[in-house]
Scaffold this motif. Structure first.
Motif, PDB file in Angstrom:
ATOM      1  N   GLU A 142      27.156   7.868  29.314  1.00 26.17           N
ATOM      2  CA  GLU A 142      26.936   7.575  27.901  1.00 26.17           C
ATOM      3  C   GLU A 142      26.790   8.842  27.059  1.00 26.17           C
ATOM      4  O   GLU A 142      27.041   8.828  25.857  1.00 26.17           O
ATOM      5  N   ARG A 143      26.384   9.938  27.693  1.00 27.06           N
ATOM      6  CA  ARG A 143      26.149  11.184  26.949  1.00 27.06           C
ATOM      7  C   ARG A 143      27.406  11.613  26.192  1.00 27.06           C
ATOM      8  O   ARG A 143      27.329  12.193  25.114  1.00 27.06           O
ATOM      9  N   GLU A 144      28.584  11.320  26.798  1.00 28.56           N
ATOM     10  CA  GLU A 144      29.829  11.725  26.131  1.00 28.56           C
ATOM     11  C   GLU A 144      29.990  11.000  24.800  1.00 28.56           C
ATOM     12  O   GLU A 144      30.506  11.552  23.839  1.00 28.56           O
ATOM     13  N   GLU A 145      29.556   9.722  24.761  1.00 28.47           N
ATOM     14  CA  GLU A 145      29.667   8.963  23.499  1.00 28.47           C
ATOM     15  C   GLU A 145      28.735   9.563  22.448  1.00 28.47           C
ATOM     16  O   GLU A 145      29.110   9.726  21.284  1.00 28.47           O
ATOM     17  N   PHE A 146      27.513   9.891  22.871  1.00 26.33           N
ATOM     18  CA  PHE A 146      26.578  10.529  21.922  1.00 26.33           C
ATOM     19  C   PHE A 146      27.159  11.843  21.405  1.00 26.33           C
ATOM     20  O   PHE A 146      27.130  12.133  20.215  1.00 26.33           O
ATOM     21  N   ASP A 160      20.334   3.738  15.211  1.00 22.66           N
ATOM     22  CA  ASP A 160      21.049   2.473  15.018  1.00 22.66           C
ATOM     23  C   ASP A 160      22.218   2.564  14.037  1.00 22.66           C
ATOM     24  O   ASP A 160      23.119   1.754  14.104  1.00 22.66           O
ATOM     25  N   VAL A 161      22.177   3.518  13.118  1.00 25.64           N
ATOM     26  CA  VAL A 161      23.289   3.642  12.159  1.00 25.64           C
ATOM     27  C   VAL A 161      24.222   4.769  12.600  1.00 25.64           C
ATOM     28  O   VAL A 161      25.407   4.560  12.811  1.00 25.64           O
ATOM     29  N   LEU A 162      23.664   5.967  12.765  1.00 24.75           N
ATOM     30  CA  LEU A 162      24.511   7.095  13.161  1.00 24.75           C
ATOM     31  C   LEU A 162      24.849   7.050  14.651  1.00 24.75           C
ATOM     32  O   LEU A 162      25.860   7.597  15.074  1.00 24.75           O
ATOM     33  N   LYS A 163      23.960   6.427  15.423  1.00 17.94           N
ATOM     34  CA  LYS A 163      24.146   6.281  16.880  1.00 17.94           C
ATOM     35  C   LYS A 163      24.317   7.641  17.576  1.00 17.94           C
ATOM     36  O   LYS A 163      25.181   7.811  18.438  1.00 17.94           O
ATOM     37  N   VAL A 164      23.503   8.598  17.144  1.00 15.36           N
ATOM     38  CA  VAL A 164      23.527   9.908  17.808  1.00 15.36           C
ATOM     39  C   VAL A 164      22.185  10.213  18.473  1.00 15.36           C
ATOM     40  O   VAL A 164      21.862  11.365  18.725  1.00 15.36           O
ATOM     41  N   ILE A 185      21.946  17.322  13.439  1.00 14.92           N
ATOM     42  CA  ILE A 185      23.243  16.749  13.064  1.00 14.92           C
ATOM     43  C   ILE A 185      24.256  17.865  12.808  1.00 14.92           C
ATOM     44  O   ILE A 185      25.405  17.809  13.245  1.00 14.92           O
ATOM     45  N   CYS A 186      23.819  18.903  12.112  1.00 13.29           N
ATOM     46  CA  CYS A 186      24.743  19.987  11.747  1.00 13.29           C
ATOM     47  C   CYS A 186      25.254  20.749  12.956  1.00 13.29           C
ATOM     48  O   CYS A 186      26.298  21.382  12.896  1.00 13.29           O
TER      49      CYS A 186
END
Ligand code: UDX
Length: 498
Positions: A459-463, A430-434, A406-407
């Motif tokens: 979809e990778r761009e959204e992640f 499901d919460v962070l969606k990363v 995440i960092c």
């Protein structure tokens, strides 16, 4: 933080810290110790002989081996070769039989520290060292808890009695016989993902494993099965219940998390746990995990990584303790072959059950490694995640790895094994969606599809965008005025007044 020594010139108070002796617990405890040291406290680390620490990176700490320190009677070392279930038994055993010896050690430390005019003001122990609460109470020494996993995870553990009331563990009982546990999740889901389960009173319940749990809507029903707990009488549930009870009895909880990551969970913790909570993480923003590594990180691959295109490499690591079944391991091999992307794979010795190291890898795969991959035994993970070539992290979702990803704003593929990992994986996807959760097991096609979603397809761009936003939030939280920064100031003040 080394440059921000606030109170070091008037170092008059000592804090004693006691990590659970596993990599994922040692790292955050020693990071916390460094954070406290550079905020003016003297530090003593107490530790077991099993997984004993390399002290050379910490000349400013005092180390004391206190439990399990007779090499002939090294309980944890004897158990460690037998898998995680036995390690949990080992932790329980030490919790049951160590009270007196820890009390004597601490008593002596308290006397010494008074003579040196540097009183011990606080004991900080891993939440799973629940026995330390009564030791601290008997010595009138405040004990704080370090919880090394997510707030979400502790909230779920605290809900075990409610979940049992609703019958969820009956379905876990039905589907999780010992054989199924070893075979993994994919073998317990029926083709239509539906099974009938009966409550003991005879009320018929039908659970769809894919459905959300109304009591904890982030969870799917199958996530409860994945906790591998068979209700409150299960040994793991008993250990968790003791951990929860003594956490509530402590003087406060220190979390390796930050408020913006788990805001609703924080509200729940504040309501259900009657002690102050300090969310001061992520700790590795202050001090790298590599300082307390039990294995020597390899660096030979760095020049290879430097030559890869930006965000093109899949980094794979399943942490410090998880072990793969042979058949799952082969699915990974085939999945990587199908995905056609460069990869860096951390394969610890014995990561595959029954195998020494890479002996099971077919020759064609070793050729493929030569073309577009790299295998190491242990990596400087934080550096790898921060590298411009790293595009995604296929992880077991140990909490440290999750935070480290995440960092650095790196999207994840989630393949949890046990404990808090399935809960963290659900939270990430499901919460962070990363991240993409490989929730139906280790099939090679599913693996390749998940890799494509996070690294190749649109979809990778959204992640990436969501991961980038989270990275920004972390950076703000540890800056002056940010939530973690302010919480750390409160913690320092709180400990000094204990
Ligand atoms: C264990 C549990 O599995 C986890 O669920 C719990 O949250 C903590 O304890 P572990 O398997 O050790 O965790 O994983 P994780 O929490 O991710 O910690 C692994 C640590 O080892 C990380 O700090 C990571 O940076 C480090 N690491 C891992 C390396 O330094 N090099 C590697 O090659 C792999």
């Amino acid at each position: 933080m080394e440059n921000q020594i606030v109170r070091s010139s008037c170092r008059r108070q000592r804090v004693v810290l006691f990590p659970l002796p596993f990599q994922g617990h040692i790292n955050p405890m020693l990071q916390l110790a460094n954070i406290l040291y550079f905020n003016g406290f003297s530090i003593t680390i107490i530790h077991t002989n099993f997984n004993s620490l390399y002290t050379s990176n910490y000349p400013h700490f005092t180390f004391r081996a206190v439990l399990d320190n007779d090499s002939k009677d090294n309980n944890l070392a004897k158990l460690s070769s037998k898998g995680i279930g036995d390690l949990l038994s080992g932790i329980m055993l030490l919790n049951q039989c160590s009270e007196e010896s820890l009390r004597q050690e601490l008593d002596q430390m308290l006397i010494d520290s008074k003579q040196q005019q540097e009183p011990i003001v606080c004991l900080i122990t891993d939440a799973l060292w629940y026995f330390t609460q009564s030791v601290a109470d008997s010595l009138k020494l405040p004990r704080m808890v370090l919880r090394t996993s997510s707030l979400f995870c502790l909230n779920v553990y605290a809900s075990i009695p409610v979940l049992e009331d609703q019958g969820y563990f009956n379905q876990a009982n039905s589907v999780f016989d010992e054989e199924n546990i070893d075979l993994g999740l994919k073998n317990i889901i029926s083709p239509n993902n539906e099974r009938d389960f009966k409550k003991p009173e005879g009320t018929e319940l039908v659970f769809d494993l894919e459905e959300r749990v109304p009591e904890i809507p982030v969870l799917k029903v199958k996530d409860i099965s994945n906790m591998r707990i068979k209700g409150q009488t299960d040994p793991t549930a008993k250990l968790l219940a003791k951990m929860l009870k003594q956490t509530k009895a402590s003087s406060g909880i220190i979390w390796n998390s930050f408020k913006e990551l788990e805001e609703p969970e924080f509200q729940k913790i504040c309501k259900d746990f009657p002690v102050p909570s300090f969310l001061i993480g992520p700790f590795h923003k202050y001090f790298p995990a590599s300082l307390s590594s039990l294995l020597e990180p390899e660096r030979s691959f760095m020049s290879w990584l430097d030559h890869q295109a930006p965000k093109s490499v899949l980094y794979i690591s399943f942490g410090s303790a998880a072990q793969l079944e042979k058949q799952d391991f082969m699915e990974v091999v085939h999945g990587l072959a199908i995905s056609k992307l460069p990869f860096l794979w951390v394969m610890r010795p014995a990561i595959v059950k029954g195998s020494e190291w890479i002996d099971l890898l077919p020759n064609w795969f070793l050729d493929l490694v030569g073309e577009r991959g790299y295998i190491v035994k242990w990596a400087p993970q934080q550096e790898v995640l921060a590298h411009q070539a790293t595009g995604a992290f296929w992880t077991h979702n140990g909490w440290n790895s999750t935070l480290e990803s995440i960092c650095e704003g790196v999207p994840m593929i989630c393949s949890p094994f046990w404990g808090d990992q399935p809960l963290d994986a659900r939270y990430v996807s499901d919460v962070l969606k990363v991240g993409v959760y490989l929730e139906n097991g280790w099939g090679k096609e599913e693996i390749a599809s998940a890799v494509r979603r996070v690294m190749v397809e649109e979809e990778r761009e959204e992640f990436r965008e969501r991961a980038r936003c989270l990275k920004e939030k972390v950076n703000v939280s540890v800056m002056k005025g940010g939530s973690s920064y302010e919480s750390l100031q409160s913690l320092v003040g709180y400990i000094s007044l204990l």
